[in-house]
Write an enzyme that holds these catalytic residues in place. Sequence first.
Site, mmCIF file in Angstrom:
data_model
loop_
_atom_site.group_PDB
_atom_site.id
_atom_site.type_symbol
_atom_site.label_atom_id
_atom_site.label_comp_id
_atom_site.label_asym_id
_atom_site.label_seq_id
_atom_site.Cartn_x
_atom_site.Cartn_y
_atom_site.Cartn_z
ATOM 1 N N VAL A 1 0.833 -1.202 0.000
ATOM 2 C CA VAL A 1 0.000 0.000 0.000
ATOM 3 C C VAL A 1 0.870 1.256 0.000
ATOM 4 O O VAL A 1 0.599 2.212 -0.720
ATOM 5 C CB VAL A 1 -0.982 0.004 1.196
ATOM 6 C CG1 VAL A 1 -1.690 1.336 1.323
ATOM 7 C CG2 VAL A 1 -1.988 -1.137 1.041
ATOM 8 N N GLU A 2 1.935 1.251 0.787
ATOM 9 C CA GLU A 2 2.775 2.439 0.910
ATOM 10 C C GLU A 2 3.570 2.753 -0.356
ATOM 11 O O GLU A 2 3.651 3.909 -0.758
ATOM 12 C CB GLU A 2 3.744 2.288 2.094
ATOM 13 C CG GLU A 2 3.093 2.444 3.448
ATOM 14 C CD GLU A 2 2.704 3.876 3.785
ATOM 15 O OE1 GLU A 2 2.609 4.736 2.892
ATOM 16 O OE2 GLU A 2 2.475 4.133 4.971
ATOM 17 N N SER A 3 4.186 1.737 -0.953
ATOM 18 C CA SER A 3 5.130 2.025 -2.051
ATOM 19 C C SER A 3 4.998 1.126 -3.270
ATOM 20 O O SER A 3 5.744 1.288 -4.223
ATOM 21 C CB SER A 3 6.562 1.892 -1.531
ATOM 22 O OG SER A 3 6.837 0.524 -1.233
#
Length: 183
Positions: A58-60
């Site tokens: 989700v983050e990267s």
Amino acid sequence: MLKTWRRYLWLLVLVALLSFLLPRGARLLYPLPYREIIVTYAHREGLDPLLVAAVTRVESKFYPRAQSEQGARGLMQLMPETARLAAGQLGLPYDPDRLFSPEYNLRLGSWYLAALLREFGDLTPALAAYNGGRGNVHNWLERGIWDGSSRNLSQVPFPETREFVRQVLQNYRIYRILYPGVR
């Protein structure tokens, strides 16, 4: 009778082929790069590696050079001050440029996620704190703005944080289905 038998046989072949291809196809959409590093540091911190994978996705999207407009860096999108805290707690030298190193970033990010889980005692507010800040989440909980549950995510004042938690929980469920042997 022969046509029915052929259709049945064809259907069996199709079902067997789909059951073989679907997990592999889904794993293309939900990859698990950096698997060994994720497993190592997740286990070291008492975390499920698939949770770390879900946060990282989700983050990267597993891009180690990711950088947000706010200054978060690397796979787990750590803010420099958060990374400095994590490095200090782990007895590691802090170097903001190393946040783009998968091993360094996953080590610090796993420690931080585990620390938030210990602090909040539940996954949903810990994820909200990971994205929206520890102080904000404590404030929301203390003031009754949010009850800390995933079913009441609509109460979270930050839309980005609501969406982050929703996506991580969804990705985590999918990773647990696709990678049952990774624990």
